[in-house]
Design a protein around this motif. Structure first.
Motif, PDB file in Angstrom:
ATOM      1  N   ASN A 252      11.467  13.898  -9.915  1.00 41.80           N
ATOM      2  CA  ASN A 252      10.114  13.811 -10.473  1.00 41.80           C
ATOM      3  C   ASN A 252       9.875  14.813 -11.605  1.00 41.80           C
ATOM      4  N   ARG A 253      10.948  15.249 -12.227  1.00 36.67           N
ATOM      5  CA  ARG A 253      10.796  16.032 -13.466  1.00 36.67           C
ATOM      6  C   ARG A 253      10.264  15.117 -14.568  1.00 36.67           C
ATOM      7  N   ARG A 292      17.418  18.444  -7.181  1.00 38.22           N
ATOM      8  CA  ARG A 292      16.519  19.398  -6.542  1.00 38.22           C
ATOM      9  C   ARG A 292      16.120  20.504  -7.524  1.00 38.22           C
ATOM     10  N   ARG A 297      11.473  18.698  -9.836  1.00 39.54           N
ATOM     11  CA  ARG A 297      10.196  19.356  -9.557  1.00 39.54           C
ATOM     12  C   ARG A 297       9.840  19.311  -8.074  1.00 39.54           C
ATOM     13  N   THR A 298      10.381  18.316  -7.359  1.00 44.84           N
ATOM     14  CA  THR A 298      10.087  18.156  -5.942  1.00 44.84           C
ATOM     15  C   THR A 298      11.379  17.822  -5.209  1.00 44.84           C
ATOM     16  N   THR A 299      11.351  17.938  -3.881  1.00 47.93           N
ATOM     17  CA  THR A 299      12.494  17.580  -3.056  1.00 47.93           C
ATOM     18  C   THR A 299      12.261  16.196  -2.474  1.00 47.93           C
ATOM     19  N   LEU A 300      13.137  15.258  -2.803  1.00 52.15           N
ATOM     20  CA  LEU A 300      12.980  13.863  -2.392  1.00 52.15           C
ATOM     21  C   LEU A 300      14.198  13.420  -1.604  1.00 52.15           C
TER      22      LEU A 300
END
Length: 319
Positions: A252-253, A292, A297-300
């Motif tokens: 989500n960068r 990551r 931007r988030t951990t998915l």
């Protein structure tokens, strides 16, 4: 960033390492902030695109009973009649069907897996009434795949990764080329409330490569600062955007941004537009491991490309 930036790819293809880093930095900024950019210096001849448009128009001009022999639905090959697709459904918005008809072709070499071959590598359907379409689109799709692979190499560099990072995931890539015809208002009559040439949506795969024509009822991109803004048009360019899968891959960068194609405008009642849209995915069996932090931007959680994409294609299919 409240508009779509324009970027010359010539330094990426022919520049020194510093030039390439500069291009990559600008791509990162564009995909982070708005998810779109317009590129020039891509190396794909404009006359090929115009010959495709001419051939496609001859197909679309055939009587409906002729085109019905090639009828298909979303995800298949052939003619998608008006009324079979409503892209806004993918974001949960109920709208009338999109105001377009489409001829679709794509990856057609089976990989030996029953499920994936049936969904992603269907045989192409070539209309005998316009025999030159097969050669033109086969040439164009090869060029689009090469350009998309180069764009993914550029994306990998923009993320601070090795340029070949995405290459193992696209050895048996699925892809689709849609030729969209947007009929004129004089043919359609007044659109229904909330009806668009293509309703608000995001794309689903890695990168989309769009060759479009300027028009009053053209492409708009959503800006958090300015709302809906007209995408700039530059002669002999492609409009590039991030798909959902690449946005997830980036942790989500990068933004897979909403966009739409406006309904035909009363100020141009005879405006007919034809767009060539190349949707590039990756190997259907690929497990995508989102990057990551600090890159992402988030951990998915990981996603399998086939499942991820099928869920979205099913959402936009009418009926």
């Amino acid at each position: 960033m409240d508009t779509v930036p324009t970027l010359d790819l010539t330094p990426w293809f022919h520049g020194d390492p510093d030039d390439r880093k500069e291009v990559a930095a600008r791509v990162d900024a564009a995909l982070t902030e708005i998810g779109f950019l317009v590129v020039t210096g891509h190396g794909v001849p404009s006359d090929l695109r115009e010959r495709i448009r001419e051939a496609a128009k001859r197909f679309f001009a055939q009587p409906e009973e002729v085109k019905r022999a090639y009828a298909a639905t979303v995800g298949e090959r052939g003619w998608l009649p008006p009324g079979v697709e409503a892209n806004a459904y993918a974001e949960g918005t109920e709208t009338p069907p999109d105001l377009k008809e489409t001829f679709a072709a794509g990856a057609d070499r089976p990989i030996g897996h029953e499920l994936y071959d049936a969904e992603w590598f269907r045989p192409n359907v070539w209309p005998s009434e316009v025999p030159e379409l097969e050669g033109l689109l086969t040439d164009y799709m090869a060029r689009m795949r090469a350009l998309s692979d180069e764009l993914l190499a550029l994306c990998a560099t923009a993320l601070g990764l090795d340029a070949g990072y995405f290459a193992p995931y696209t050895e048996h890539s699925s892809y689709t080329l849609n030729i969209n015809r947007y009929p004129p208002l004089s043919q359609l009559g007044t659109p229904e409330p909330g009806q668009f040439r293509i309703g608000p949506h995001t794309d689903f795969g890695t990168v989309t490569v769009l060759d479009r024509q300027p028009g009053a009822g053209g492409l708009q991109v959503y800006s958090e600062e300015a709302g809906w803004v007209d995408a700039p048009y530059t002669e002999d360019s492609f409009t590039i955007n991030t798909g959902d899968l690449l946005a997830v891959w980036s942790g989500n960068r990068w933004k897979s941004n909403r966009h739409r194609v406006l309904p035909p405008d009363p100020s141009a009642p005879d405006e007919e537009l034809v767009s060539l849209i190349f949707f590039y995915e990756c190997n259907p069996d690929a497990w995508v491991e989102p990057l990551r932090p600090p890159i992402g931007r988030t951990t998915l959680d990981p996603v399998r490309a086939h499942d991820f994409l099928m869920e979205r294609l099913d959402a936009i299919t009418v009926g």
